[in-house]
Design a protein around this motif. Structure first.
Motif, mmCIF file in Angstrom:
data_model
loop_
_atom_site.group_PDB
_atom_site.id
_atom_site.type_symbol
_atom_site.label_atom_id
_atom_site.label_comp_id
_atom_site.label_asym_id
_atom_site.label_seq_id
_atom_site.Cartn_x
_atom_site.Cartn_y
_atom_site.Cartn_z
ATOM 1 N N THR A 39 0.818 -1.215 0.000
ATOM 2 C CA THR A 39 0.000 0.000 0.000
ATOM 3 C C THR A 39 0.855 1.271 0.000
ATOM 4 N N ALA A 40 0.290 2.322 -0.570
ATOM 5 C CA ALA A 40 1.038 3.560 -0.757
ATOM 6 C C ALA A 40 1.457 4.201 0.556
ATOM 7 N N MET A 41 0.630 4.043 1.610
ATOM 8 C CA MET A 41 0.976 4.734 2.857
ATOM 9 C C MET A 41 2.221 4.149 3.511
ATOM 10 N N MET A 42 2.662 2.990 3.031
ATOM 11 C CA MET A 42 3.906 2.431 3.552
ATOM 12 C C MET A 42 5.113 3.028 2.828
ATOM 13 N N GLY A 43 4.845 3.924 1.893
ATOM 14 C CA GLY A 43 5.921 4.521 1.105
ATOM 15 C C GLY A 43 6.905 5.303 1.949
ATOM 16 N N VAL A 44 6.405 6.065 2.907
ATOM 17 C CA VAL A 44 7.306 6.904 3.724
ATOM 18 C C VAL A 44 8.221 6.030 4.578
ATOM 19 N N PRO A 45 7.648 5.095 5.373
ATOM 20 C CA PRO A 45 8.557 4.236 6.143
ATOM 21 C C PRO A 45 9.525 3.466 5.241
ATOM 22 N N SER A 46 9.034 2.985 4.089
ATOM 23 C CA SER A 46 9.906 2.233 3.178
ATOM 24 C C SER A 46 11.077 3.098 2.733
ATOM 25 N N LEU A 47 10.737 4.305 2.324
ATOM 26 C CA LEU A 47 11.746 5.230 1.807
ATOM 27 C C LEU A 47 12.834 5.484 2.845
ATOM 28 N N LEU A 48 12.396 5.739 4.072
ATOM 29 C CA LEU A 48 13.351 6.066 5.117
ATOM 30 C C LEU A 48 14.170 4.849 5.553
ATOM 31 N N ALA A 49 13.595 3.665 5.352
ATOM 32 C CA ALA A 49 14.361 2.465 5.694
ATOM 33 C C ALA A 49 15.281 2.056 4.536
#
Ligand code: SF4
Ligand code: SF4
Ligand code: SF4
Length: 393
Positions: A39-49
């Protein structure tokens, strides 16, 4: 009622986003096709990880879109905005009187510390990433299909709540049944219901976007940076009728903004919903990069009357003392932190619930205090009158 030239197109766009999400979920869970990542809302945590997946790429594209179009993503493509507008539509159709009163006068409750609120929520959103950094080595990978490890929506890992939740329910123990789909779906709908219907009902249309949404922290810094960014612009003389201001769901005083800021709405809360454009019967507004048309007829009220809220240019009602406002935010965050034990998105349920309950409580206590003081004043003056009468007799 103003004509809805842009609204039909916008609602269509928000509906398409929801159909896409439905398709995405069905393909992911039903058929096992995972070409679009998690899902798109996991984009921020993914990006930072350091995980570049489809969700992370989408987040980057959304942020870049702000440079050109402002927060048009919010008005036209955010799935939660769709839910917010749907709840607004339902409550208007049902003619819910409390909501209609807020809606018709465009009274929007807000907090002057909404940036504090949003920042703390954003920090909490990133907490799993910070913990991930501490527990794992920072690992960079590029895989569009590989999902982020931090998704804990209802149903993830075949659990109703997050793996760390104090209580839980195992789903799909004997293969996927319709019940294993319905239970997390209902839980998800309940979360969205609180974020939209409940919050809208108490604080006016789009309350989640105006008060709490942590994603604004990422979008707003890119507002007004680029000279090519489109803005709501005056293209002919404004009469000062204020229909645009009365119809802005973000509470922006559009009419004053264009008067004071060279014919442009520069307010960073603008989500490009075009309600103001639709509301203007003299077709004075357009979303444009071009220089605004000059205002040749002065609007005297805007020169004499100050902004209703001098520092953020919003039409909101803020009845509380700043100290109480901050205390309220802290209480709401504590409530959200407690419910977040059930899973990331349960945080919002607790925060919103806590905010509403304690705000009402403080409001009630303040009214009681005023009543008490009034009663004291009345009793004092009655006593004085009584004393005077005794002296006369
Ligand atoms: S403010 Fe947040 S919830 Fe509202 S439309 Fe924008 S990203 Fe979506
Ligand atoms: S200023 Fe206009 S486009 Fe921007 S949020 Fe308000 S009504 Fe929507
Ligand atoms: S922009 Fe249009 S709607 Fe707004 S005050 Fe001017 S004339 Fe009225």
């Amino acid at each position: 009622m103003h004509k809805a030239k842009f609204q039909n197109r916008r609602i269509f766009s928000l509906m398409v986003v929801h159909f896409y999400i439905l398709l995405h979920f069905s393909l992911w869970y039903g058929v096992g096709v995972k070409i679009w990542g998690k899902t798109a809302m996991m984009g921020v945590p993914s990006l930072l990880a350091g995980h570049i997946n489809a969700a992370a790429i989408m987040v980057v594209l959304v942020i870049l879109s702000v440079l050109l179009y402002g927060r048009a993503f919010c008005g036209w493509a955010c799935h939660l905005r769709g839910a917010v507008e749907f709840s607004d539509w339902v409550m208007r159709k049902l003619n819910i009187s409390g909501y209609q009163r807020i809606r018709k006068k465009n009274i929007l409750f807000n907090t002057r510390f909404r940036w504090l609120f949003r920042s703390i929520v954003f920090f909490i959103l990133l907490l799993p990433v910070i913990l991930y950094w501490i527990r794992h080595e920072y690992s960079f990978y590029f895989n569009v299909q590989k999902p982020s490890p931090m998704s804990d929506l209802p149903g993830n890992n075949n659990l109703l709540f997050s793996v760390n939740s104090p209580f839980n329910m195992q789903l799909a123990t004997h293969g996927m049944t319709i019940l294993d789909f319905i239970i997390p779906f209902v839980a998800g709908i309940f979360i969205v219901f609180v974020m939209t219907f409940v919050f809208n009902y108490f604080y006016g249309q789009g309350a989640f976007c105006r008060i709490l949404c942590p994603y604004t922290i990422m979008l707003v810094p890119f507002m007004n940076l680029n000279a090519w960014q489109k803005k709501i612009t005056r293209i002919s003389n404004c009469t000062g009728c204020r229909a645009c201001s009365d119809n802005c769901p973000q509470g922006i005083d559009v009419s004053r903004e264009i008067y004071h800021y060279d014919g442009k709405v520069i307010n960073k809360e603008c989500i490009k919903c075009y309600h103001c454009v639709d509301a203007c019967s003299s077709q004075t507004l357009a979303d444009s990069r071009k220089k605004a048309a000059p205002q040749t007829k002065p609007i005297h009220i805007y020169e004499k009357t100050p902004w209703q809220n001098s520092y953020k240019h919003l039409q909101v009602i803020e009845p509380f003392h700043p100290v109480l406002d901050v205390i309220l935010i802290v209480i709401a965050i504590v409530c959200g932190s407690i419910t977040s034990r059930l899973g990331g998105f349960w945080f919002y349920v607790g925060t919103i619930g806590g905010y509403i309950v304690f705000r009402r409580l403080i409001s009630w206590l303040l009214t009681e205090e005023v009543h008490l003081q009034n009663r004291k004043i009345i009793t004092k003056s009655q006593n004085q009158m009584g004393q005077k009468k005794t002296m006369v007799t």
